[in-house]
Design a protein around this motif. Structure first.
Motif, PDB file in Angstrom:
ATOM      1  N   PHE A 128      12.408  22.312 -38.565  1.00  0.00           N
ATOM      2  CA  PHE A 128      13.260  22.301 -39.757  1.00  0.00           C
ATOM      3  C   PHE A 128      12.432  22.211 -41.034  1.00  0.00           C
ATOM      4  O   PHE A 128      12.832  22.717 -42.080  1.00  0.00           O
ATOM      5  CB  PHE A 128      14.279  21.165 -39.688  1.00  0.00           C
ATOM      6  CG  PHE A 128      15.225  21.288 -38.530  1.00  0.00           C
ATOM      7  CD1 PHE A 128      15.965  22.444 -38.326  1.00  0.00           C
ATOM      8  CD2 PHE A 128      15.361  20.257 -37.632  1.00  0.00           C
ATOM      9  CE1 PHE A 128      16.832  22.562 -37.259  1.00  0.00           C
ATOM     10  CE2 PHE A 128      16.231  20.363 -36.554  1.00  0.00           C
ATOM     11  CZ  PHE A 128      16.968  21.521 -36.364  1.00  0.00           C
ATOM     12  N   ALA A 129      11.271  21.573 -40.974  1.00  0.00           N
ATOM     13  CA  ALA A 129      10.374  21.533 -42.130  1.00  0.00           C
ATOM     14  C   ALA A 129       9.915  22.953 -42.462  1.00  0.00           C
ATOM     15  O   ALA A 129       9.881  23.344 -43.632  1.00  0.00           O
ATOM     16  CB  ALA A 129       9.185  20.623 -41.863  1.00  0.00           C
ATOM     17  N   ALA A 130       9.590  23.731 -41.443  1.00  0.00           N
ATOM     18  CA  ALA A 130       9.185  25.126 -41.665  1.00  0.00           C
ATOM     19  C   ALA A 130      10.335  25.939 -42.252  1.00  0.00           C
ATOM     20  O   ALA A 130      10.120  26.814 -43.100  1.00  0.00           O
ATOM     21  CB  ALA A 130       8.714  25.744 -40.354  1.00  0.00           C
ATOM     22  N   GLU A 131      11.557  25.642 -41.852  1.00  0.00           N
ATOM     23  CA  GLU A 131      12.725  26.337 -42.386  1.00  0.00           C
ATOM     24  C   GLU A 131      12.900  26.043 -43.877  1.00  0.00           C
ATOM     25  O   GLU A 131      13.162  26.943 -44.677  1.00  0.00           O
ATOM     26  CB  GLU A 131      13.979  25.920 -41.620  1.00  0.00           C
ATOM     27  CG  GLU A 131      15.235  26.634 -42.054  1.00  0.00           C
ATOM     28  CD  GLU A 131      16.456  26.190 -41.275  1.00  0.00           C
ATOM     29  OE1 GLU A 131      17.559  26.290 -41.840  1.00  0.00           O
ATOM     30  OE2 GLU A 131      16.317  25.746 -40.113  1.00  0.00           O
ATOM     31  N   LEU A 132      12.728  24.780 -44.267  1.00  0.00           N
ATOM     32  CA  LEU A 132      12.818  24.422 -45.688  1.00  0.00           C
ATOM     33  C   LEU A 132      11.698  25.096 -46.472  1.00  0.00           C
ATOM     34  O   LEU A 132      11.926  25.610 -47.572  1.00  0.00           O
ATOM     35  CB  LEU A 132      12.771  22.909 -45.888  1.00  0.00           C
ATOM     36  CG  LEU A 132      12.746  22.442 -47.345  1.00  0.00           C
ATOM     37  CD1 LEU A 132      13.951  22.968 -48.126  1.00  0.00           C
ATOM     38  CD2 LEU A 132      12.667  20.921 -47.415  1.00  0.00           C
ATOM     39  N   GLU A 133      10.498  25.128 -45.907  1.00  0.00           N
ATOM     40  CA  GLU A 133       9.393  25.794 -46.600  1.00  0.00           C
ATOM     41  C   GLU A 133       9.706  27.275 -46.801  1.00  0.00           C
ATOM     42  O   GLU A 133       9.448  27.830 -47.869  1.00  0.00           O
ATOM     43  CB  GLU A 133       8.081  25.634 -45.839  1.00  0.00           C
ATOM     44  CG  GLU A 133       6.925  26.284 -46.584  1.00  0.00           C
ATOM     45  CD  GLU A 133       5.571  26.027 -45.959  1.00  0.00           C
ATOM     46  OE1 GLU A 133       4.568  26.248 -46.670  1.00  0.00           O
ATOM     47  OE2 GLU A 133       5.506  25.601 -44.795  1.00  0.00           O
ATOM     48  N   HIS A 134      10.282  27.908 -45.799  1.00  0.00           N
ATOM     49  CA  HIS A 134      10.658  29.323 -45.899  1.00  0.00           C
ATOM     50  C   HIS A 134      11.683  29.519 -47.029  1.00  0.00           C
ATOM     51  O   HIS A 134      11.567  30.451 -47.829  1.00  0.00           O
ATOM     52  CB  HIS A 134      11.223  29.804 -44.559  1.00  0.00           C
ATOM     53  CG  HIS A 134      11.669  31.218 -44.569  1.00  0.00           C
ATOM     54  ND1 HIS A 134      10.783  32.283 -44.563  1.00  0.00           N
ATOM     55  CD2 HIS A 134      12.905  31.756 -44.606  1.00  0.00           C
ATOM     56  CE1 HIS A 134      11.473  33.413 -44.605  1.00  0.00           C
ATOM     57  NE2 HIS A 134      12.759  33.117 -44.624  1.00  0.00           N
ATOM     58  N   CYS A 135      12.671  28.650 -47.112  1.00  0.00           N
ATOM     59  CA  CYS A 135      13.679  28.725 -48.186  1.00  0.00           C
ATOM     60  C   CYS A 135      13.039  28.536 -49.554  1.00  0.00           C
ATOM     61  O   CYS A 135      13.357  29.247 -50.509  1.00  0.00           O
ATOM     62  CB  CYS A 135      14.766  27.679 -47.972  1.00  0.00           C
ATOM     63  SG  CYS A 135      15.839  27.987 -46.579  1.00  0.00           S
ATOM     64  N   TRP A 136      12.140  27.560 -49.651  1.00  0.00           N
ATOM     65  CA  TRP A 136      11.465  27.265 -50.915  1.00  0.00           C
ATOM     66  C   TRP A 136      10.611  28.452 -51.361  1.00  0.00           C
ATOM     67  O   TRP A 136      10.712  28.904 -52.499  1.00  0.00           O
ATOM     68  CB  TRP A 136      10.619  26.009 -50.735  1.00  0.00           C
ATOM     69  CG  TRP A 136       9.701  25.675 -51.856  1.00  0.00           C
ATOM     70  CD1 TRP A 136       9.996  25.662 -53.198  1.00  0.00           C
ATOM     71  CD2 TRP A 136       8.326  25.292 -51.757  1.00  0.00           C
ATOM     72  NE1 TRP A 136       8.884  25.287 -53.930  1.00  0.00           N
ATOM     73  CE2 TRP A 136       7.854  25.052 -53.058  1.00  0.00           C
ATOM     74  CE3 TRP A 136       7.459  25.112 -50.687  1.00  0.00           C
ATOM     75  CZ2 TRP A 136       6.548  24.657 -53.326  1.00  0.00           C
ATOM     76  CZ3 TRP A 136       6.160  24.698 -50.949  1.00  0.00           C
ATOM     77  CH2 TRP A 136       5.719  24.480 -52.257  1.00  0.00           C
ATOM     78  N   ARG A 137       9.794  28.968 -50.457  1.00  0.00           N
ATOM     79  CA  ARG A 137       8.933  30.110 -50.787  1.00  0.00           C
ATOM     80  C   ARG A 137       9.771  31.338 -51.121  1.00  0.00           C
ATOM     81  O   ARG A 137       9.441  32.097 -52.040  1.00  0.00           O
ATOM     82  CB  ARG A 137       7.979  30.425 -49.642  1.00  0.00           C
ATOM     83  CG  ARG A 137       7.060  29.287 -49.248  1.00  0.00           C
ATOM     84  CD  ARG A 137       5.931  29.101 -50.206  1.00  0.00           C
ATOM     85  NE  ARG A 137       5.025  28.058 -49.723  1.00  0.00           N
ATOM     86  CZ  ARG A 137       4.193  27.425 -50.495  1.00  0.00           C
ATOM     87  NH1 ARG A 137       4.124  27.688 -51.785  1.00  0.00           N
ATOM     88  NH2 ARG A 137       3.393  26.497 -50.007  1.00  0.00           N
ATOM     89  N   GLY A 138      10.858  31.536 -50.392  1.00  0.00           N
ATOM     90  CA  GLY A 138      11.745  32.663 -50.673  1.00  0.00           C
ATOM     91  C   GLY A 138      12.386  32.557 -52.047  1.00  0.00           C
ATOM     92  O   GLY A 138      12.498  33.543 -52.775  1.00  0.00           O
ATOM     93  N   ALA A 139      12.790  31.344 -52.421  1.00  0.00           N
ATOM     94  CA  ALA A 139      13.382  31.127 -53.748  1.00  0.00           C
ATOM     95  C   ALA A 139      12.347  31.374 -54.837  1.00  0.00           C
ATOM     96  O   ALA A 139      12.661  31.964 -55.882  1.00  0.00           O
ATOM     97  CB  ALA A 139      13.941  29.711 -53.851  1.00  0.00           C
ATOM     98  N   LEU A 179       5.151  18.766 -45.852  1.00  0.00           N
ATOM     99  CA  LEU A 179       5.803  19.751 -46.714  1.00  0.00           C
ATOM    100  C   LEU A 179       6.166  19.133 -48.062  1.00  0.00           C
ATOM    101  O   LEU A 179       5.948  19.741 -49.112  1.00  0.00           O
ATOM    102  CB  LEU A 179       7.050  20.332 -46.042  1.00  0.00           C
ATOM    103  CG  LEU A 179       7.874  21.276 -46.918  1.00  0.00           C
ATOM    104  CD1 LEU A 179       7.051  22.476 -47.380  1.00  0.00           C
ATOM    105  CD2 LEU A 179       9.124  21.728 -46.192  1.00  0.00           C
ATOM    106  N   LEU A 180       6.721  17.928 -48.053  1.00  0.00           N
ATOM    107  CA  LEU A 180       7.071  17.271 -49.316  1.00  0.00           C
ATOM    108  C   LEU A 180       5.830  17.053 -50.179  1.00  0.00           C
ATOM    109  O   LEU A 180       5.883  17.211 -51.400  1.00  0.00           O
ATOM    110  CB  LEU A 180       7.790  15.947 -49.048  1.00  0.00           C
ATOM    111  CG  LEU A 180       9.176  16.054 -48.402  1.00  0.00           C
ATOM    112  CD1 LEU A 180       9.726  14.671 -48.088  1.00  0.00           C
ATOM    113  CD2 LEU A 180      10.140  16.841 -49.280  1.00  0.00           C
ATOM    114  N   GLN A 181       4.693  16.715 -49.555  1.00  0.00           N
ATOM    115  CA  GLN A 181       3.442  16.571 -50.305  1.00  0.00           C
ATOM    116  C   GLN A 181       3.059  17.894 -50.951  1.00  0.00           C
ATOM    117  O   GLN A 181       2.673  17.936 -52.121  1.00  0.00           O
ATOM    118  CB  GLN A 181       2.308  16.119 -49.380  1.00  0.00           C
ATOM    119  CG  GLN A 181       2.385  14.696 -48.959  1.00  0.00           C
ATOM    120  CD  GLN A 181       1.339  14.345 -47.913  1.00  0.00           C
ATOM    121  OE1 GLN A 181       0.920  15.181 -47.122  1.00  0.00           O
ATOM    122  NE2 GLN A 181       0.933  13.090 -47.892  1.00  0.00           N
TER     123      GLN A 181
END
Length: 95
Positions: free
Chosen positions: A25-36, A62-64
């Protein structure tokens, strides 16, 4: 399980995260962030952590990374707020 919803507010994108910020799920959030970032270059992005229930090592990493990139965090619960304070206190993470 985790859910990420993207909202706009005052020219800013807000990634609203719900559930566990752990493992894949951390990788999923990173994907959303990078996509945005790619879809809206130059537009500020914030992350709302109010509904995050758990953060593991991958989530903390990821938060770091997000913090180092200048992403502000909004409305974190007490457990997550403690993790954010640890991240922000690390000398190599200061802005």
């Amino acid at each position: 399980m985790m859910k990420v919803e993207i909202q706009e507010s005052g020219g800013r994108l807000i990634l609203q995260v719900q559930g566990r910020l752990a493992g894949a799920f951390a990788a999923e959030l990173e994907h959303c962030w990078r996509g945005a970032q790619s879809a809206h270059p130059g537009r500020p992005i914030s992350v709302d952590l109010k509904n995050v229930t758990c953060v593991d090592r991958a989530g903390k990493y990821l938060l770091q990374s997000m913090y180092r990139s200048g992403v502000p965090f909004l409305r974190a619960g007490l457990a997550v707020q403690d993790i954010l304070e640890q991240i922000m206190e690390q000398p190599e993470c200061r802005h």
